[in-house]
Design an enzyme around this catalytic site. Structure first.
Site, PDB file in Angstrom:
ATOM      1  N   ASP A 472       0.833  -1.202   0.000  1.00  0.00           N
ATOM      2  CA  ASP A 472       0.000   0.000   0.000  1.00  0.00           C
ATOM      3  C   ASP A 472       0.872   1.257   0.000  1.00  0.00           C
ATOM      4  O   ASP A 472       2.069   1.198   0.332  1.00  0.00           O
ATOM      5  CB  ASP A 472      -0.867  -0.047   1.280  1.00  0.00           C
ATOM      6  CG  ASP A 472      -2.157   0.740   1.158  1.00  0.00           C
ATOM      7  OD1 ASP A 472      -2.303   1.532   0.217  1.00  0.00           O
ATOM      8  OD2 ASP A 472      -3.029   0.568   2.054  1.00  0.00           O
ATOM      9  N   ASP A 542     -10.850   1.767  -3.136  1.00  0.00           N
ATOM     10  CA  ASP A 542     -11.403   1.505  -1.803  1.00  0.00           C
ATOM     11  C   ASP A 542     -12.921   1.551  -1.837  1.00  0.00           C
ATOM     12  O   ASP A 542     -13.573   1.162  -0.863  1.00  0.00           O
ATOM     13  CB  ASP A 542     -10.908   2.556  -0.807  1.00  0.00           C
ATOM     14  CG  ASP A 542      -9.518   2.211  -0.281  1.00  0.00           C
ATOM     15  OD1 ASP A 542      -9.013   1.129  -0.604  1.00  0.00           O
ATOM     16  OD2 ASP A 542      -8.944   3.039   0.442  1.00  0.00           O
TER      17      ASP A 542
END
Ligand code: DGJ
Length: 731
Positions: A472, A542
């Site tokens: 990430d 997301d």
């Protein structure tokens, strides 16, 4: 890759006919795929030109019958790699300052060489250019991927002189296109709203798409584009050029609609100052282009084929169906909860479990986003048996195990920030702004690269059962500065950061070729072919709201292959009305399917629906991931429907996903024509992933011709409904 090497000077005949007020073409270099040509020419004075890119020209007209044609003047003929200097006034591909302060460069053709890959599919052509005055060289590298109809360009820039010089602009590729009108499609957005499609007709002048964010660049704007010539983008007709830059940092793609009506595509790293030392070579990233004479659908399919074969790490391997716990538990990771989720994941049929953020940090535990980043030691209070304990448990359930890391970042509240302040990006005397309470580590510094490699290596070494890493990156660059780079070269940080990242990726791949790597950057912030060279996949967004996802996935898959885009079914309710598990699953099944939740939050009915979706996907995964994608109806069409089909390469199987995306009762009963089938084949049509079938066609055998022209009718009566049809050839 083994290569057959052959050297040649030019593929052209020479002729000596008259010149009308310009230059005589002296030679031509042909670069071609099965259906596309790119032609480079040069004059007797060795001035190189970008002649042509488009539908294949089997025999370039200039040399038919041993006759050359005249060229009118430099300017109307496009430069091959537009340089600042000489007679050129177009936007440059290259701008340099030579050691003596000379701002001009005049590149001249100095030869060409070809080599072919062992399997014959990739032909590399190096076109050598040399400055008229200085020992300055540009070697353009064109790779022609024959079957995929993709041509990439990159440049090797060489300072052959005996003093340092400055590069100011140094792009990867320069393509001159000739149409009457040009329509640009590109994708942009923001966090949880990635890849929205923007389309507009270009006006005269320069239009640019670019990013200065360095990290998670593609949340805002992606370095990919489609250009439709003469008419707006159409799926099945019209000339379309699609392209993408393989670079994970700052970039600029310019579209210069010049005074001759030509469109010059100029794509590369965002210009910045780079001191090219004497004897040094600079390699640009690749600009990848494809040409389709049959609309945008084929352009996408060309890119998907290329990506699976060359552009994405392990592009030909199947992708695991995973369950990630982030939306289920966020930072509340601990061993009993992880075990509970793994129990449920294996019952659902997941092949891999991914533990997300929250598992590390001893002195500064990672209990929320304020602390712990940088301290990659397992928190023993949360995971007393370490990563190995969980990975072994996953293995006992027949699943693989994956771990989340964010190694480029550091929280101020961490041991790393205290011990290595010199590793943090920023300039002395300036504020270091935080995003999500974190700073960026200086990847231009080899010690930081070693540290980041060590984070990865440390996780992997803790258990042989760890086979997946989610990498990430939750901030972009703001205030810039590197303690590692010399004061007079600070701007090279923008490049050296990305090189540092790629160095780490390369080391990882050398040691861990089989680990599945996901590039995530607050969702879809690192979706580019530079990162995908090392990563198996990206996290699409997301945002797992299926309505939004239809748009996000539509945008991302314009350029990137579906198997490389993680799409997860979540529990999260959507907008102000709920959707069925089936609807959420049908949307996610159009890419690399995953699950993102704590399954114990589901009702029994939802669990049963989810299990059915997993079983269904496993049966159709090869068609979705390896097949040809046909966009049947765009969610942007304002008629409240969206549909996409996937067709196996041999056209014996297909899957069509159809959605009604409004929230009202509808009386529209459209038929959806399924593209890409074989008109002469017969197909059994089955509606799948549903307890009760909506369509009267389910169970029938229909011809490809019928399905492509008449189509299927899912009979939606209300909004938020979906239908999936599996088509199987019947002999
Ligand atoms: C942002 C990612 O996009 C999410 O999926 C999740 O991994 C969080 N970071 C964790 O902090």
């Amino acid at each position: 890759m083994a290569a057959k090497i052959c050297t040649f000077i030019c593929a052209a005949a020479f002729a000596g006919c008259a010149v009308a007020g310009g230059y005589k073409t002296a030679g031509i270099v042909e670069i071609s795929t099965n259906d596309t040509s790119l032609l480079v020419s040069y004059t007797e004075d060795k001035i190189p030109h970008f002649e042509y890119f488009g539908k294949k020209i089997k025999s370039p007209k200039y040399f038919e019958g041993n006759q050359s044609v005249t060229q009118s003047d430099v300017g109307e003929e496009a430069p091959l790699y537009s340089e600042r200097g000489g007679k050129n006034f177009l936007e440059p591909a290259i701008e340099v300052i030579h050691p003596d302060g000379d701002l001009n460069t005049e590149l001249r053709f100095a030869g060409a060489e070809k080599s072919v890959s062992a399997d014959g599919n990739v032909e590399t052509t190096i076109v050598r250019l040399a400055d008229k005055k200085e020992k300055f060289f540009v070697n353009l590298r064109f790779k022609a991927f024959r079957k995929e109809n993709v041509i990439s360009e990159s440049a090797e820039i060489v300072n052959g002189g005996d003093a340092d010089m400055k590069l100011r602009k140094f792009v990867s590729g320069y393509f001159c296109i000739r149409g009457r009108k040009y329509f640009l499609t590109h994708i942009n957005g923001n966090w949880a709203n990635e890849a929205r499609v923007s389309e507009a007709e270009l006006t005269r002048g320069i239009t640019a798409i670019q990013s200065r964010k360095l990290v998670r660049t593609t949340l805002s704007e992606n370095p990919a584009f489609m250009l439709s010539l003469d008419t707006p983008r159409n799926e099945e007709s019209g000339e379309v050029i699609a392209g993408a830059l393989a670079w994970s940092g700052n970039y600029k793609l310019e579209f210069e609609f010049d005074e001759f009506g030509h469109l010059n595509i100029i794509g590369g790293i965002l210009p910045c100052e780079y001191i090219l030392k004497k004897g040094e070579k600079f390699d640009t990233p690749e600009l990848i282009l494809t040409y389709s004479p049959d609309g945008a659908g084929r352009a996408t399919r060309n890119l998907h084929d290329w990506a699976r074969n060359y552009g994405v790490y392990a592009g030909k391997s199947p992708r695991p169906l995973l369950l990630n716990c982030w939306e289920g538990v966020t930072f509340n990771v601990n061993e009993p909860v992880m075990r509970e989720i793994m129990d449920d994941a294996s019952k659902l049929g997941a092949e891999l479990f991914v533990m997300d953020d929250g598992w590390f940090g001893v002195k500064y535990p990672r209990d929320d986003e304020r602390a712990g980043l940088g301290d990659w030691q397992v928190n023993p209070k949360k995971l007393p048996n370490g990563l190995a304990g969980l990975a072994d448990y996953a293995a006992s359930k027949g699943m693989k195990f994956g771990v989340w890391i964010e190694p480029e970042m550091v929280n101020p509240q961490s041991e790393l920030a205290n011990t290595h302040p010199d590793w943090i990006v920023g300039f002395p005397g300036r504020d270091k702004p935080q995003i999500r309470n974190q700073w960026l580590l200086d990847l231009s510094n080899p010690k930081v690269q070693d540290f980041i490699f060590g984070v990865f290596d440390g996780v992997l070494k803790s258990s042989p059962n760890i086979s997946y890493i989610k990498w990430d990156a939750n901030r972009h660059l703001e205030s810039v500065g590197s303690a590692y780079i010399a004061q007079n070269e600070q701007e090279r940080f923008y490049i050296d950061y990305v090189r540092g990242l790629y160095n780490v990726y390369a080391r990882i791949r050398a040691k861990y070729p089989n680990v599945v790597l996901q590039a995530c950057a607050s969702g879809g912030g690192r979706i580019d072919y530079g990162a995908l060279k090392y990563n198996d996949e990206v996290w699409g967004s997301d945002n797992t709201n299926p309505f939004d996802r239809l748009f996000i996935q539509y945008g991302e898959t314009l350029f990137y292959p579906v198997k490389a885009i993680g799409a997860h079914i979540s529990k999260t309710p959507c907008r102000n009305f709920t959707t069925s598990m089936k609807f959420r699953a049908d949307v996610a099944m159009m890419c690399r399917l995953g699950i993102e939740m704590r399954p114990s939050d589901l009702t029994d009915d939802e669990t049963a629906d989810l299990k059915r979706a997993v079983e269904t996907y496993k049966k159709i995964r090869d068609v979705v991931c390896e097949g040809d994608m046909y966009r049947l109806v765009s969610p942007y069409d304002n008629r409240n429907f969206a549909a996409t089909a996937y067709v196996s390469k041999d056209k014996t199987r297909a899957v069509a996903f159809i959605f009604c995306i409004n929230d009202k009762t509808t009386t529209d009963r459209p038929y959806f024509k399924i593209g890409g089938l074989d008109a002469d084949k017969k197909y059994k049509v089955e509606e799948i992933n549903c307890p009760s079938k909506l369509s009267p066609q389910s169970g029938k055998v229909l011809s490809g011709e019928y399905l492509m022209n008449r189509g299927v009718n899912p009979r939606f009566r209300t909004g938020a409904l979906s239908a999936v049809f599996e088509l199987t050839e019947v002999k």
